[in-house]
Design a protein around this motif. Structure first.
Motif, mmCIF file in Angstrom:
data_model
loop_
_atom_site.group_PDB
_atom_site.id
_atom_site.type_symbol
_atom_site.label_atom_id
_atom_site.label_comp_id
_atom_site.label_asym_id
_atom_site.label_seq_id
_atom_site.Cartn_x
_atom_site.Cartn_y
_atom_site.Cartn_z
ATOM 1 N N GLY A 1 -2.182 7.623 7.787
ATOM 2 C CA GLY A 1 -3.331 6.979 8.405
ATOM 3 C C GLY A 1 -3.731 7.651 9.701
ATOM 4 O O GLY A 1 -3.163 8.668 10.095
ATOM 5 N N GLU B 1 0.824 -1.209 0.000
ATOM 6 C CA GLU B 1 0.000 0.000 0.000
ATOM 7 C C GLU B 1 0.860 1.261 0.000
ATOM 8 O O GLU B 1 1.752 1.411 0.823
ATOM 9 C CB GLU B 1 -0.897 0.009 1.239
ATOM 10 C CG GLU B 1 -1.709 1.252 1.411
ATOM 11 C CD GLU B 1 -2.938 1.285 0.530
ATOM 12 O OE1 GLU B 1 -3.426 2.385 0.248
ATOM 13 O OE2 GLU B 1 -3.396 0.214 0.121
ATOM 14 N N ARG C 1 -5.269 -3.708 9.078
ATOM 15 C CA ARG C 1 -6.032 -3.796 7.832
ATOM 16 C C ARG C 1 -5.101 -3.648 6.623
ATOM 17 O O ARG C 1 -5.191 -4.400 5.653
ATOM 18 C CB ARG C 1 -7.130 -2.739 7.813
ATOM 19 C CG ARG C 1 -8.045 -2.815 6.616
ATOM 20 C CD ARG C 1 -9.224 -1.840 6.688
ATOM 21 N NE ARG C 1 -8.841 -0.471 7.029
ATOM 22 C CZ ARG C 1 -9.024 0.116 8.219
ATOM 23 N NH1 ARG C 1 -9.575 -0.546 9.215
ATOM 24 N NH2 ARG C 1 -8.650 1.368 8.424
ATOM 25 N N MET C 2 -4.163 -2.693 6.690
ATOM 26 C CA MET C 2 -3.239 -2.476 5.587
ATOM 27 C C MET C 2 -2.360 -3.712 5.361
ATOM 28 O O MET C 2 -2.172 -4.142 4.226
ATOM 29 C CB MET C 2 -2.354 -1.256 5.866
ATOM 30 C CG MET C 2 -1.375 -0.942 4.755
ATOM 31 S SD MET C 2 -0.396 0.547 5.069
ATOM 32 C CE MET C 2 0.644 -0.001 6.409
ATOM 33 N N GLU D 1 -4.427 -6.447 3.774
ATOM 34 C CA GLU D 1 -4.657 -6.153 2.357
ATOM 35 C C GLU D 1 -3.390 -6.362 1.534
ATOM 36 O O GLU D 1 -3.452 -6.892 0.414
ATOM 37 C CB GLU D 1 -5.182 -4.731 2.203
ATOM 38 C CG GLU D 1 -6.596 -4.572 2.717
ATOM 39 C CD GLU D 1 -7.060 -3.121 2.788
ATOM 40 O OE1 GLU D 1 -6.288 -2.197 2.424
ATOM 41 O OE2 GLU D 1 -8.215 -2.911 3.226
ATOM 42 N N ASP D 2 -2.238 -5.964 2.067
ATOM 43 C CA ASP D 2 -0.972 -6.186 1.365
ATOM 44 C C ASP D 2 -0.715 -7.685 1.187
ATOM 45 O O ASP D 2 -0.271 -8.120 0.121
ATOM 46 C CB ASP D 2 0.198 -5.553 2.116
ATOM 47 C CG ASP D 2 0.215 -4.035 2.041
ATOM 48 O OD1 ASP D 2 -0.603 -3.442 1.304
ATOM 49 O OD2 ASP D 2 1.067 -3.440 2.740
#
Length: 145
Positions: free
Chosen positions: A114, A32, A126-127, A130-131
């Motif tokens: 963030g 991200e 969350r990041m 997702e990564d």
């Protein structure tokens, strides 16, 4: 210092996952905010990151502790972030990727942006999830190497 641990199972051999993990130039495809990434020397990595429209660089040192199994990293540019990525074979065609990251919340905010405070931990988790999902998609979209 807070510690974050996440994992994901990937349908690929450990060798294929390990090889992709070391393709630094592909980091923008799954990290991200990363616009560009490159190797610097034998263990250095430089990431150009965009945080809320502001570009800056992050330098890190990587080490392979156990070849084909565990890579560690730590930032070398003043922010105190460090972690590891470990590969655990499930079978010949499936690999579990475990990420462990230790971070100072203020420095993580400075490096990646963030929210601040309590919401920051949730945002970082969350990041990373997702990564990891993006990394899984990248590895699984490539033929086995």
């Amino acid at each position: 210092m807070p510690t974050l641990e996440e994992q994901i199972d990937i349908k690929a051999s450990g060798d294929a996952v390990w090889n992709q993990l070391h393709q630094v130039e592909d980091y923008p495809r799954f990290v991200e905010g990363c616009r560009d990434a490159r190797r610097e020397g034998t263990t250095g990595v430089h990431l150009d990151v965009d945080t809320h429209g502001t570009a800056h660089g992050i330098d890190a040192d990587t080490q392979d502790l156990r070849p084909q199994s565990t890579m560690t990293w730590r930032t070398t540019d003043g922010s105190h972030l460090r972690g590891s990525v470990s590969l655990l074979p499930i079978d010949s065609d499936h690999t579990r990727v475990q990420v462990r990251m230790e971070y100072d919340p203020h420095e993580a905010h400075s490096a990646f942006g963030g929210p601040k405070g309590f919401a920051q931990s949730s945002a970082i988790e969350r990041m990373v999830r997702e990564d990891l999902q993006q990394f899984k998609d990248l590895v699984e979209s490539h033929p086995t190497k």
